[in-house]
Design an enzyme around this catalytic site. Structure first.
Site, PDB file in Angstrom:
ATOM      1  CB  CYS A   2      15.034  58.399   4.140  1.00 28.33           C
ATOM      2  SG  CYS A   2      15.420  57.118   5.346  1.00 28.33           S
ATOM      3  NE  ARG A  50      21.504  60.430   2.218  1.00 29.56           N
ATOM      4  CZ  ARG A  50      22.741  60.882   2.009  1.00 29.56           C
ATOM      5  NH1 ARG A  50      23.217  60.965   0.791  1.00 29.56           N
ATOM      6  NH2 ARG A  50      23.513  61.234   3.020  1.00 29.56           N
ATOM      7  CG  LEU A  51      15.600  65.279   3.995  1.00 32.03           C
ATOM      8  CD1 LEU A  51      15.486  66.222   2.806  1.00 32.03           C
ATOM      9  CD2 LEU A  51      14.532  65.590   5.029  1.00 32.03           C
ATOM     10  CB  SER A  52      21.223  64.561   1.879  1.00 26.25           C
ATOM     11  OG  SER A  52      21.086  63.695   0.773  1.00 26.25           O
ATOM     12  CG  ASP A 100      23.262  58.504  10.865  1.00 27.46           C
ATOM     13  OD1 ASP A 100      23.351  58.455   9.635  1.00 27.46           O
ATOM     14  OD2 ASP A 100      22.239  58.949  11.449  1.00 27.46           O
ATOM     15  CB  VAL A 288       2.180  78.480  13.163  1.00 25.03           C
ATOM     16  CG1 VAL A 288       1.798  77.743  14.431  1.00 25.03           C
ATOM     17  CG2 VAL A 288       1.003  78.560  12.211  1.00 25.03           C
ATOM     18  CB  SER A 360       9.921  70.166  18.061  1.00 28.78           C
ATOM     19  OG  SER A 360       9.787  68.885  18.652  1.00 28.78           O
TER      20      SER A 360
END
Length: 650
Positions: A2, A50-52, A100, A288, A360
């Site tokens: 977020c 927010r990114l849920s 969290d 990529v 990653s």
């Protein structure tokens, strides 16, 4: 993931200040497309985008405790939140959500600022303690999540991105000359500096206290290298695998689709292999590729994906002058010239089409001495042993001046950089080797007035400071510590955060788990760089899970074909920016023009140098369009902005 922002004033927030906070939140909408929230308490305002990821319904922010005396906005993920939650419930804390975020609130109630030491994850946290009238800002140990602030005379601002701070018209846009000097050497701006004198970064492993006493910074974590020579190689392999599996397992907690980046190299392949070993479902992988074969690793990634039977997706990187590089200038907020930001953007874009979270392999080279420059440094230091310092400096200094820059020749004949490195001390030689623009080229392309404004400042000073810190450590260990504190934090992790957030994707890095890093820091250097082989002990530990074809393949890196792009696809657009006057007057037009002509001739490769100039000019055009033709320059400690003076609460 977020974006967070906030304003703390000296008195109750005015309607214009509340509107400023709303604009700050909107400026970061790409970081949190799933929702927006605000909290106001007299002179405080908190904002959240927010990114849920976890607790999709109950994880909305800002979030407070039972009696509303503690409030938090938080960017990141706490991977051990379930382990922390149980003991808090046993001690009587009542939870209203399964997120969290709420664990942070109750842990702060229980332990105060000491709570940050127990958090295992990536985070930028802002806590408002209404009883103490105190704002606490904390950043995770490695700086995976960004956190910027500005202490003005009447208010204190913070945000996940600089563009949000710039929504306040009172914030000075004067440029930090030292920060730009760092950029033109390293290709990034190291913390705590930003390109603007009035804005600063909270340093990794630190937190700020903002109250009636002013703004104070405190460190809660540092990486210590205490080599343990008693363990056998077999014990190290066992302990490493155990810690690595735990780090991956914790990062698989998610309520949304999850996948991984896959380059085909050791680090990303090991992450995918351990995900496959831990999970019973399909693993989604993304890579990529480039049209230029010498830069393309996509075939290796596809082969490994087929071996593990992952659901694999591939994106092709393009030199899209009208789209991607302009987006990079916008999303990075500061001049940033690591060209691997281009493929990182593309692989993030590809991943977001299929998942919301991607793991990653970042961190493996720093932890286990995987960069080829460590081996080259080792060889150069062996040569230094045979000659007295003055003799060596004279001989190799003369050779570096005489030997031509033969970028067109086979690699074995390109010795100029080695000669220059050998004419300096080991640390100076290392600084020279990692500088994107070498000192003599930098001097030629920067305006004389700008160089005078530096008053003798050297980016090398930063390296010397970090190099000295590990007590009793050997040279390689000091270089690892230096790289972790600079290149990893302010290049690699900035690159990944901005590229992923531009696509509303969360990226998790198991190899940067702080417990795994603390274990790796205790491994003797001889087991990291062993007979010229980097990551020796790490590769040995991975042999049951990663095939020898991957472990033995020469490290390629995430390079892009800059030289070709600047002579072909990007030539017209680059020339239109590079060869025109820059508004700040930082560049020397004649010096840049000479560099451009030599590169276009094909006999010299100044791709990195010209890309650095290009990204600086794009940053000027993107972020300074409404600024005067010249801006003020200054050094640290010379900002005209006063310290934040909050006064008393009403």
């Amino acid at each position: 993931m977020c974006g967070i922002a906030g304003i703390l004033g000296s008195g109750p927030l005015t309607p214009p200040e509340k509107k400023t906070l709303a604009r700050m939140a909107r400026a970061m909408a790409h970081r949190g497309p799933d929702g927006e929230g605000f909290y106001f308490d007299g002179r405080l305002g908190l904002a959240h985008r927010r990114l849920s990821i976890i607790d999709l319904e109950g994880g909305k922010q800002p979030l407070g405790n039972e009696d509303g005396t503690i409030w938090v906005v938080f960017n990141g993920e706490i991977y051990n939140y379930l382990e922390l939650r149980g003991p808090l419930v046993e001690r009587g804390h009542r939870f209203a959500t399964s997120s969290d975020t709420e664990v942070i609130v109750h842990l702060y109630e229980e332990k105060g600022e000491a709570c940050f030491e127990e958090l295992r994850g990536m985070f930028a946290i802002a806590l408002w303690d209404a009883v103490r009238q105190r704002l606490v800002l904390a950043r995770d140990r490695l700086g995976k999540k960004p956190l910027y602030y500005a202490a003005l005379g009447e208010r204190f601002l913070f945000a996940s991105e600089i563009k949000a701070l710039l929504e306040d018209p009172a914030l000075s846009r004067d440029i930090d000359a030292e920060a730009l000097s760092d950029y033109f050497s390293l290709l990034y701006i190291p913390a705590p500096k930003t390109v603007f004198r009035a804005a600063r970064k909270v340093r990794p492993g630190h937190y700020l206290l903002v109250d009636e006493k002013g703004v104070r910074e405190r460190q809660y974590w540092d990486l210590r290298f205490d080599a343990d020579a008693a363990r056998t190689e077999e014990q190290w392999c066992k302990d490493l695998l155990e810690a690595y599996f735990e780090a991956v397992r914790l990062r698989l907690r998610s309520d949304v689709p999850l996948g991984a980046f896959l380059s085909g190299g050791v680090d990303s392949s090991s992450v995918v292999a351990l995900m496959r070993a831990l999970g019973d479902g399909q693993v989604t992988t993304c890579s990529v590729g480039f049209a230029e074969r010498e830069f393309d690793e996509s075939a290796h990634a596809a082969a490994f994906a087929q071996m593990l039977r992952t659901e694999h997706h591939e994106e092709r990187a393009r030199a899209d002058a009208n789209d991607v590089i302009e987006k990079l200038a916008w999303f990075y907020d500061e001049p940033f010239a690591d060209s691997s930001a281009v493929p990182t953007y593309y692989v993030s874009q590809a991943a977001r089409r299929h998942v919301t979270v991607a793991l990653s392999g970042d961190g493996g080279d720093e932890n286990f001495a995987g960069y080829r420059r460590y081996y080259r440094d080792f060889l150069e230091n062996r040569l230094r042993l045979f000659l007295p310092d003055r003799t060596r400096a004279a001989i190799f200094g003369w050779l570096s001046r005489w030997y031509p820059k033969m970028d067109w020749a086979p690699r074995v004949l390109r010795a100029q950089a080695t000669f220059r490195a050998l004419s300096h001390t080991p640390l100076e030689g290392y600084f020279y080797s990692v500088s994107g623009i070498k000192p003599h080229v930098k001097e030629a392309i920067l305006n004389a007035d700008f160089q005078s404004a530096l008053h003798g400042y050297r980016p090398m000073d930063l390296f010397e400071d970090y190099y000295r810190r590990p007590q009793g450590a050997d040279h390689l260990t000091r270089l690892q510590y230096l790289d972790i504190k600079t290149y990893l934090v302010d290049d690699i992790l900035v690159k990944v955060d901005r590229a992923s957030m531009a696509n509303s994707l969360e990226v998790r890095c198991p190899l940067l788990d702080h417990k795994l890093m603390e274990l790796a820091a205790r491994i003797p250097s001889s087991l990291k760089l062993n007979n010229g082989e980097g990551k020796y002990i790490f590769k040995k530990a991975l042999r049951p899970y990663v095939p020898e074809t991957v472990l033995a393949r020469r490290k390629q890196g995430f390079a892009v074909p800059l030289a070709s792009w600047l002579r072909n696809e990007l030539k017209d657009v680059a020339a239109g920016l590079i060869l025109t006057p820059d508004p700040l007057g930082v560049l020397d037009r004649r010096g840049v023009s000479v560099l451009w002509q030599q590169h276009q001739s094909g006999r010299s490769d100044f791709g990195t140098e010209l890309w650095t100039v290009l990204m600086f000019r794009l940053w000027e055009e993107t972020h300074l369009k409404r600024r005067p033709r010249r801006a003020a320059f200054g050094s640290r400690g010379s900002s005209a902005d006063g310290a934040f003076c909050p006064g008393t609460a009403d």
